[in-house]
Design a protein around this motif. Structure first.
Motif, PDB file in Angstrom:
ATOM      1  N   ILE A 104       3.281  -6.242 -13.113  1.00 35.04           N
ATOM      2  CA  ILE A 104       3.458  -7.111 -11.894  1.00 35.04           C
ATOM      3  C   ILE A 104       4.109  -8.525 -12.211  1.00 35.04           C
ATOM      4  CG2 ILE A 104       2.605  -7.871  -9.820  1.00 35.04           C
ATOM      5  CD1 ILE A 104       0.457  -5.988  -9.982  1.00 35.04           C
ATOM      6  N   LEU A 150      -2.363  -3.772  -5.440  1.00 36.94           N
ATOM      7  CA  LEU A 150      -1.785  -2.771  -6.478  1.00 36.94           C
ATOM      8  C   LEU A 150      -2.964  -2.718  -7.655  1.00 36.94           C
ATOM      9  CD1 LEU A 150       1.888  -3.867  -6.575  1.00 36.94           C
ATOM     10  CD2 LEU A 150       0.764  -1.833  -5.535  1.00 36.94           C
ATOM     11  N   ARG A 151      -3.680  -3.933  -7.995  1.00 33.43           N
ATOM     12  CA  ARG A 151      -4.429  -3.931  -9.039  1.00 33.43           C
ATOM     13  C   ARG A 151      -5.826  -3.165  -8.741  1.00 33.43           C
ATOM     14  NH1 ARG A 151      -1.092  -4.257 -13.160  1.00 33.43           N
ATOM     15  NH2 ARG A 151      -0.346  -6.298 -13.754  1.00 33.43           N
ATOM     16  N   VAL A 201       6.537  -3.448 -11.248  1.00 37.92           N
ATOM     17  CA  VAL A 201       6.410  -3.896  -9.717  1.00 37.92           C
ATOM     18  C   VAL A 201       7.021  -5.393  -9.585  1.00 37.92           C
ATOM     19  CG1 VAL A 201       5.369  -4.023  -7.461  1.00 37.92           C
ATOM     20  CG2 VAL A 201       4.900  -2.058  -8.771  1.00 37.92           C
ATOM     21  N   LEU A 245       3.026   2.034  -2.152  1.00 39.56           N
ATOM     22  CA  LEU A 245       3.303   2.349  -3.293  1.00 39.56           C
ATOM     23  C   LEU A 245       1.950   2.898  -3.973  1.00 39.56           C
ATOM     24  CD1 LEU A 245       5.112  -0.635  -4.767  1.00 39.56           C
ATOM     25  CD2 LEU A 245       5.979   1.713  -4.109  1.00 39.56           C
ATOM     26  N   ILE A 246       0.811   3.054  -3.600  1.00 35.95           N
ATOM     27  CA  ILE A 246      -0.408   3.635  -4.101  1.00 35.95           C
ATOM     28  C   ILE A 246      -0.337   4.921  -4.414  1.00 35.95           C
ATOM     29  CG2 ILE A 246      -2.939   3.866  -3.557  1.00 35.95           C
ATOM     30  CD1 ILE A 246      -3.004   1.295  -1.983  1.00 35.95           C
ATOM     31  N   LEU A 281       5.092   4.401 -12.099  1.00 38.79           N
ATOM     32  CA  LEU A 281       5.599   2.925 -12.155  1.00 38.79           C
ATOM     33  C   LEU A 281       5.379   2.249 -13.358  1.00 38.79           C
ATOM     34  CD1 LEU A 281       5.226   2.124  -8.234  1.00 38.79           C
ATOM     35  CD2 LEU A 281       7.402   2.316  -9.520  1.00 38.79           C
ATOM     36  N   TYR A 308      -3.469   0.047 -10.679  1.00 38.68           N
ATOM     37  CA  TYR A 308      -2.326  -0.103 -11.264  1.00 38.68           C
ATOM     38  C   TYR A 308      -2.406  -1.011 -12.770  1.00 38.68           C
ATOM     39  CZ  TYR A 308       2.668  -1.483 -11.954  1.00 38.68           C
ATOM     40  OH  TYR A 308       3.934  -1.570 -12.375  1.00 38.68           O
ATOM     41  N   LYS A 309      -1.925  -0.453 -13.691  1.00 36.61           N
ATOM     42  CA  LYS A 309      -1.954  -1.240 -15.003  1.00 36.61           C
ATOM     43  C   LYS A 309      -0.760  -1.490 -15.654  1.00 36.61           C
ATOM     44  CE  LYS A 309      -6.501  -0.271 -16.083  1.00 36.61           C
ATOM     45  NZ  LYS A 309      -6.928  -0.339 -14.675  1.00 36.61           N
ATOM     46  N   ARG A 325       0.837  -1.318   0.090  1.00 36.60           N
ATOM     47  CA  ARG A 325      -0.210  -0.101  -0.129  1.00 36.60           C
ATOM     48  C   ARG A 325       0.879   1.276  -0.034  1.00 36.60           C
ATOM     49  NH1 ARG A 325      -4.060  -1.281   4.870  1.00 36.60           N
ATOM     50  NH2 ARG A 325      -2.084  -1.932   5.715  1.00 36.60           N
ATOM     51  N   LEU A 345       1.787   5.258  -8.170  1.00 36.21           N
ATOM     52  CA  LEU A 345       1.533   3.834  -9.368  1.00 36.21           C
ATOM     53  C   LEU A 345       1.369   4.610 -10.736  1.00 36.21           C
ATOM     54  CD1 LEU A 345      -1.404   1.992  -7.583  1.00 36.21           C
ATOM     55  CD2 LEU A 345       0.954   1.417  -7.795  1.00 36.21           C
ATOM     56  N   ASP A 346       1.087   5.740 -10.925  1.00 35.52           N
ATOM     57  CA  ASP A 346       1.317   6.421 -12.075  1.00 35.52           C
ATOM     58  C   ASP A 346       2.552   6.640 -12.838  1.00 35.52           C
ATOM     59  OD1 ASP A 346       1.520   8.430 -10.576  1.00 35.52           O
ATOM     60  OD2 ASP A 346       0.093   9.732 -11.317  1.00 35.52           O
TER      61      ASP A 346
END
Lengths: 544, 141
Positions: free
Chosen positions: B81, B72-73, B53, B43-44, B50, B77-78, B41, B47-48
């Motif tokens: 991973i 993350l999903r 991961v 990293l939330i 990254l 996050y797109k 969490r 995320l844009d």
């Protein structure tokens, strides 16, 4: 009861083929046992002292005649002609060959059964009240929710490599017949202030080497949000639990370390998040499942009269049958605790007989209980005598429900690779000592629970009298515990003092019952007297 | 990275992953590595920024990484991973369902076994981070 549709069947069939292929890779040496072990455990297959053991799931303890007959068939063809009912309402076979295990799972799939998640670090087969759908004291049948949760927790991709096992129970009555608060996650269906039904939720319980009674984490949870809530609990545990010491990885340890309030806070935070993901099953799916659990077509106004002219039959009726919600019907308990028998064991022939009786007299329903007995939940009182005669001829008419000889015992050192001491011969010795019927009735409700090691499969922490087998310098030694309960008055038993050898613990147990007979006040059970007078008089009698 | 398996159409991101601590310490890195036990969490908010991961599995039985990927999903996050470490064929279906779309296993994976494992189950019981439709939805439309 629930029936598979094409989707359930396809999932179970695919699982059989997956395990067949994994077993072939293991036998061919393409996978080592360390890699194979969690896979076989998630299919119920343990390696025990003498052979593989297969634990078959009986979801929430409900099965029908066709399924029981298949269990008998498997016992004959792949095992040694018998099976063993466990404290989680499952059935275990003790003499399984690895190469035949995929075939057995395929046989089970033909009758909508499986061994999925009956062991390993996964969400285990759910347990429930064995009188569900029949009990006079329930507010609804809890099994539709148990089935919904069975599906929701089967092959959950995030929660299949959990820190440890995770056990769930569901009941809907005031009386707790499922050892609710000894589970990691436990649900009791209740009504709130405005008359809506929902769940009272408990979390963080468990037996094992660190016994903890689950605490009430939520007073009321709306039915429709249960899967979100459960996933929130699992995620808090899965992300925070230790992974460095297998004895400290159950959820109860995390709850203890974080504290109940902090654990609840994190769960609530995760719960609000999960609600936004819309993963909860819709009402239509609950309704679809619930339709399978509609009450059977009870006759209106069958005779409630029972001919008690045969005293042996009358004795059995008084002890082994329980009030049913439908007039003229009774719940029948079938004891799997004959005096010289092995607690929970049943032969293939007896399984066939129980299957016949269920079809003929109980709307084709059978239940397994956590006390290792069976139940025919819906029997007309007018049929009780005919049913009893068949049970009696099959050695299934023992009279001892909740009495001193209705002993819970794990397989112990006779089978189990984890055990330190034997449980079965001790249970047999105690039963022989107290075999006299008048004496059993005089002692009244007295729940004895024996575990052959600290993993506590025999529920010794929850015994009115518990016995724990330990290894003491290479010899089997038994500790005596008093005052536990797995019922709605949940409590943890306490050790009396130094342990005993096998004969010594039977003597000590008998002394404890003598203290009860001496000290009891009218209407008191053993447990009530113990709670009132405390440990001291018992200690004095046992060690003095 | 000889054993890299990807289920994405874009080019593999080859910037070495930095630790969460290094990333949060004002790094410009676009690739982060989460060790088992670290809180995804954190990293939330970023995320844009990254592209990759990497989530490590020190032992295949350590299931913390499944939650990390889903977290993350679920936060939208797109990017890629990647599961690294003790990643075995029999766990990869659930990893895919939790949002992993690339794998860097310590030991090579038998491709035929992987194909069979990923295609084994036609139906699933619950929503996850993939686009599989749960059976309750198939039942009720």
């Amino acid at each position: 009861m629930y029936r598979y549709d094409q989707y359930d069947q396809a999932i179970v069939d695919a699982r059989v083929e997956e395990f067949r292929e994994q077993t072939a890779r293991r036998i061919a040496g393409a996978m080592n046992d360390d890699q194979f072990k969690p896979l076989r455990l998630k299919n119920g297959l343990y390696l025990q002292l003498h052979a593989y053991m297969l634990r078959v799931a009986i979801p929430y303890g409900t099965l029908d005649g066709r399924q029981m007959r298949k269990l008998a068939d498997i016992a004959r063809r792949y095992d040694r002609g018998y099976g063993h009912f466990t404290t989680r309402q499952n059935l275990q076979y003790n003499w399984i060959k690895l190469e035949e295990a995929p075939d057995i799972l395929a046989e089970l799939a033909t009758v909508e059964m499986h061994a999925i998640q009956t062991s390993g670090e996964s969400i285990r087969n759910l347990s429930a009240d064995q009188y569900a759908g029949a009990a006079a004291d329930e507010i609804c049948d809890p099994r539709p929710w148990a089935e919904l949760l069975r599906q929701a927790t089967t092959f959950h991709p995030e929660f299949s490599y959990l820190p440890r096992k995770f056990k769930i129970a569901v009941i809907a009555a005031q009386e707790d017949r499922a050892a609710l608060r000894w589970h990691d996650f436990a649900l009791r269906i209740v009504k709130n202030d405005v008359g809506e039904q929902g769940f009272e939720v408990y979390a963080g319980g468990g037996m094992g080497r660190t016994p903890i009674i689950a605490y009430q984490i939520r007073e009321f949870l709306p039915f429709a949000q249960i899967f979100s809530y459960l996933q929130a609990v699992l995620r808090v545990w899965n992300t925070h639990a230790r992974r460095d010491n297998i004895h400290k990885q159950r959820m109860k340890i995390l709850v203890h370390e974080l504290g109940e309030e902090e654990f609840r806070r994190q769960v609530e935070e995760g719960f609000q998040h999960f609600l936004t993901l819309q993963t909860d099953f819709p009402q239509a799916e609950y309704d679809r499942i619930a339709a399978y659990f509609a009450p059977p077509p009870f006759e209106t106004g069958p005779s409630a009269e029972i001919d008690r002219s045969d005293p042996e039959f009358a004795l059995w009726v008084d002890r082994q049958t329980v009030a049913h919600k439908a007039p003229g019907y009774a719940i029948v308990n079938i004891s799997l605790k004959p005096i010289t028998g092995i607690p929970g064991d049943i032969s293939a022939e007896q399984m066939d007989i129980v299957a016949d009786l269920a079809e003929r007299y109980s709307f084709d329903e059978i239940r397994a209980t956590h006390a290792q007995n069976l139940v025919l939940p819906h029997v007309r009182k007018a049929d009780l005598h005919a049913l009893w005669q068949v049970l009696d001829a099959a050695g299934l008419a023992s009279v001892n429900l909740d009495l001193v000889t209705d002993i819970i015992a794990c397989p112990g050192l006779d089978y189990c690779s984890l055990a330190n001491a034997r449980s079965i011969p001790l249970a047999q010795k105690i039963a022989a000592r107290f075999a006299d019927m008048d004496r059993q009735l005089e002692l009244g409700e007295l729940k004895i629970k024996i575990s052959g090691c600290i993993n506590a499969c025999g529920h010794h922490h929850a015994g009115h009298i518990g016995i724990l087998g330990v290894d003491r310098k290479g010899t089997e030694n038994y500790q005596l515990l008093l005052g536990g309960s797995g019922a709605e008055d949940t409590s943890q038993a306490k050790i009396t003092g130094p342990g005993f050898d096998e004969d010594g613990v039977v003597d000590a147990l008998e002394k404890a019952t003598n203290v009860y007979l001496r000290e009891r006040q009218p209407g008191e059970r053993f447990l009530d007297t113990y709670r009132r007078v405390g440990m001291d008089p018992f200690k004095e009698a046992i060690y003095g | 990275m000889d054993n890299l398996l990807r289920f994405r159409d874009d080019e593999a991101h080859d910037e070495p992953a930095v630790s969460i601590d290094a990333f949060l310490g004002q790094s410009n890195a676009t690739s982060v590595r989460i060790e088992a036990g670290e809180d995804a969490r954190q990293l939330i908010p970023f995320l844009d920024r990254l592209a990759l991961v990497e989530i490590d599995f020190p032992r295949f039985r350590d299931g913390r990484g499944y939650s990390s990927a889903r977290i993350l999903r679920e936060a939208g996050y797109k990017g890629e991973i990647r599961a690294s470490g003790d990643v075995l064929v029999d766990q990869m279906l659930f990893m895919r369902r939790c949002g992993f779309d690339s794998f860097a296993p310590a030991a090579p994976i038998d491709e035929a076994a992987l194909e069979a494992a990923l295609a084994r189950f036609d139906y699933v019981y619950q929503n996850a981070a993939d686009d599989a439709v749960p059976v309750w939805k198939l039942r009720h439309g």
